[in-house]
Design a protein around this motif. Structure first.
Motif, short mmCIF file in Angstrom:
data_model
loop_
_atom_site.label_atom_id
_atom_site.label_comp_id
_atom_site.label_asym_id
_atom_site.label_seq_id
_atom_site.Cartn_x
_atom_site.Cartn_y
_atom_site.Cartn_z
N ASP A 1 31.61 44.32 66.55
CA ASP A 1 30.71 43.38 65.88
C ASP A 1 31.04 41.92 66.25
OD1 ASP A 1 28.66 42.86 63.69
OD2 ASP A 1 30.38 41.70 62.95
N ALA A 2 32.33 41.61 66.39
CA ALA A 2 32.73 40.26 66.77
C ALA A 2 32.26 39.93 68.18
CB ALA A 2 34.25 40.12 66.66
N ARG A 3 32.35 40.93 69.07
CA ARG A 3 31.88 40.70 70.44
C ARG A 3 30.37 40.46 70.47
NH1 ARG A 3 35.71 44.90 71.36
NH2 ARG A 3 34.04 46.46 71.41
N TRP A 4 29.66 41.20 69.66
CA TRP A 4 28.21 41.00 69.59
C TRP A 4 27.90 39.58 69.08
CZ3 TRP A 4 25.02 40.14 65.30
CH2 TRP A 4 23.66 40.19 65.57
N GLN A 5 28.63 39.15 68.07
CA GLN A 5 28.43 37.79 67.55
C GLN A 5 28.77 36.73 68.60
OE1 GLN A 5 30.30 37.10 63.75
NE2 GLN A 5 29.64 39.09 62.91
N ASP A 6 29.81 36.99 69.41
CA ASP A 6 30.14 36.06 70.49
C ASP A 6 28.97 35.90 71.46
OD1 ASP A 6 32.66 35.73 69.44
OD2 ASP A 6 33.63 37.11 70.85
N SER A 7 28.37 37.02 71.82
CA SER A 7 27.26 36.97 72.77
C SER A 7 26.05 36.25 72.19
CB SER A 7 26.87 38.40 73.19
OG SER A 7 27.92 39.03 73.89
N VAL A 8 25.70 36.59 70.96
CA VAL A 8 24.54 35.95 70.33
C VAL A 8 24.76 34.43 70.22
CG1 VAL A 8 23.18 35.78 68.22
CG2 VAL A 8 23.83 38.03 69.10
N ALA A 9 25.96 34.04 69.80
CA ALA A 9 26.26 32.62 69.64
C ALA A 9 26.21 31.91 70.99
CB ALA A 9 27.64 32.45 69.01
N ALA A 10 26.69 32.58 72.05
CA ALA A 10 26.68 31.96 73.37
C ALA A 10 25.26 31.73 73.87
CB ALA A 10 27.45 32.83 74.36
N PHE A 11 24.38 32.69 73.64
CA PHE A 11 22.98 32.50 74.03
C PHE A 11 22.32 31.39 73.21
CE2 PHE A 11 23.33 36.86 75.84
CZ PHE A 11 22.88 36.56 77.12
N GLU A 12 22.67 31.32 71.95
CA GLU A 12 22.14 30.24 71.12
C GLU A 12 22.63 28.88 71.62
OE1 GLU A 12 22.20 28.68 66.46
OE2 GLU A 12 23.17 30.56 67.02
N ASP A 13 23.91 28.80 71.97
CA ASP A 13 24.46 27.54 72.50
C ASP A 13 23.75 27.13 73.79
OD1 ASP A 13 26.25 27.47 70.41
OD2 ASP A 13 27.87 28.40 71.55
N ALA A 14 23.50 28.11 74.67
CA ALA A 14 22.83 27.80 75.93
C ALA A 14 21.42 27.26 75.69
CB ALA A 14 22.78 29.05 76.80
N MET A 15 20.74 27.84 74.73
CA MET A 15 19.38 27.37 74.43
C MET A 15 19.40 25.97 73.83
SD MET A 15 17.61 30.87 72.95
CE MET A 15 16.02 30.08 72.75
N LYS A 16 20.41 25.65 73.03
CA LYS A 16 20.50 24.30 72.47
C LYS A 16 20.78 23.27 73.56
CE LYS A 16 23.56 25.13 69.25
NZ LYS A 16 24.46 24.90 68.09
N VAL A 17 21.65 23.62 74.49
CA VAL A 17 21.92 22.70 75.60
C VAL A 17 20.65 22.48 76.43
CG1 VAL A 17 23.20 22.40 77.75
CG2 VAL A 17 24.37 23.25 75.71
N GLN A 18 19.93 23.55 76.70
CA GLN A 18 18.67 23.42 77.44
C GLN A 18 17.68 22.53 76.70
OE1 GLN A 18 17.36 27.44 77.98
NE2 GLN A 18 18.92 27.92 79.51
N ALA A 19 17.56 22.72 75.41
CA ALA A 19 16.63 21.91 74.63
C ALA A 19 17.02 20.44 74.64
CB ALA A 19 16.57 22.44 73.19
N GLY A 20 18.34 20.18 74.53
CA GLY A 20 18.79 18.79 74.56
C GLY A 20 18.50 18.11 75.88
N ILE A 21 18.68 18.84 76.97
CA ILE A 21 18.43 18.26 78.29
C ILE A 21 16.94 18.06 78.53
CG2 ILE A 21 18.61 18.74 80.76
CD1 ILE A 21 21.32 20.03 80.15
N VAL A 22 16.13 18.98 78.07
CA VAL A 22 14.68 18.79 78.17
C VAL A 22 14.26 17.55 77.38
CG1 VAL A 22 12.43 19.76 77.53
CG2 VAL A 22 14.15 21.20 78.63
N GLY A 23 14.90 17.33 76.24
CA GLY A 23 14.60 16.14 75.45
C GLY A 23 14.97 14.85 76.16
N ASN A 24 15.90 14.91 77.12
CA ASN A 24 16.29 13.72 77.88
C ASN A 24 15.31 13.35 78.99
OD1 ASN A 24 18.63 13.36 76.39
ND2 ASN A 24 19.91 14.53 77.81
N ILE A 25 14.37 14.24 79.28
CA ILE A 25 13.45 13.99 80.40
C ILE A 25 12.62 12.74 80.15
CG2 ILE A 25 11.44 14.88 81.63
CD1 ILE A 25 12.61 17.66 81.36
N GLY A 26 12.15 12.57 78.89
CA GLY A 26 11.36 11.38 78.58
C GLY A 26 12.15 10.10 78.79
#
Length: 236
Positions: free
Chosen positions: A135-160
């Protein structure tokens, strides 16, 4: 007999006149002032040379003034700067990476987390521990994908902001008045590109982290499955 004497006297006077004319100096006296043509010509030539020297000096001073004005323009700083905005955008991306959940971007933390949940005793311990680690490993994976999406969103926000900064810098470079302004505008444009590369590196790192954790979870699940199958068969 008188006529020959008169004729001889006239001849003598006529012969003496050219000699007197040749011996006379090239001067003229007008109203009591002696005019020497040779001295007058020399004075005119000297005055002309002096005037030419003065004109040359004036041209030199004009050239020096123009050079100083050009140097002043070349030393004038660019009136705009996007450094503050760039630093703020880089700090935002760094902060998003710093919010990494479960497993941070840190070698020591990665070693500890993998030792506790992805290998060794974590895959061969009691049943309850194996379930908890899965279960901890599954949570690690989910959290990592969430982190990646937040970084992507932040960088897209910098385009303007990137578009606005480039517009300001390109406009400033086109209206630059000197070499220093051109160089500073070019340096700031390079800084924008460097920040974009940093954003790209952050996205690649976040995506890679998520993919690696998911692959590690799959490998751990496979190893855990073999252990459970061994136990099911009653193996030692």
């Amino acid at each position: 007999m008188k006529y020959p004497v008169l004729t001889a006297s006239l001849l003598f006077v006529g012969a003496a006149l050219p000699a007197a004319m040749v011996a006379a100096p090239a001067q003229a006296q007008v109203g009591g002032i002696v005019h020497d043509p040779r001295n007058y010509s020399q004075n005119i030539l000297t005055a002309a040379r002096t005037l030419e020297q003065i004109n040359n000096q004036i041209k030199q001073l004009q050239n020096q003034a123009t050079s100083l004005m050009n140097e002043a323009r070349n030393l004038t700083s660019l009136p705009v700067s996007t450094l503050g905005e760039l630093q703020a955008q880089v700090e935002e991306t760094r902060a998003l990476l710093g919010e990494a959940q479960r497993i941070a971007y840190d070698v020591t933390d990665i070693k500890a987390s993998f030792g506790a949940r992805y290998k060794g005793a974590a895959l061969t311990g009691p049943q309850a521990a194996m379930v908890a680690n899965a279960d901890a490993r599954w949570q690690d994976s989910v959290a990592a994908f969430e982190d990646a999406m937040k970084v992507q969103a932040g960088i897209v926000g910098n385009i303007g902001g990137t578009k606005q900064s480039l517009g300001i810098l390109v406009g400033a470079s086109q209206s630059a008045t000197g070499a220093l302004q051109v160089a500073q505008a070019g340096n700031q444009i390079l800084a924008v590109q460097a920040r974009q590369l940093a954003d790209l590196a952050a996205v690649v790192a976040a995506q890679g982290r998520a993919q690696m954790l998911d692959a590690a979870r799959s490998a751990a699940a496979e190893a855990e499955g073999r252990e459970r199958f061994r136990r099911f068969r009653g193996g030692n």
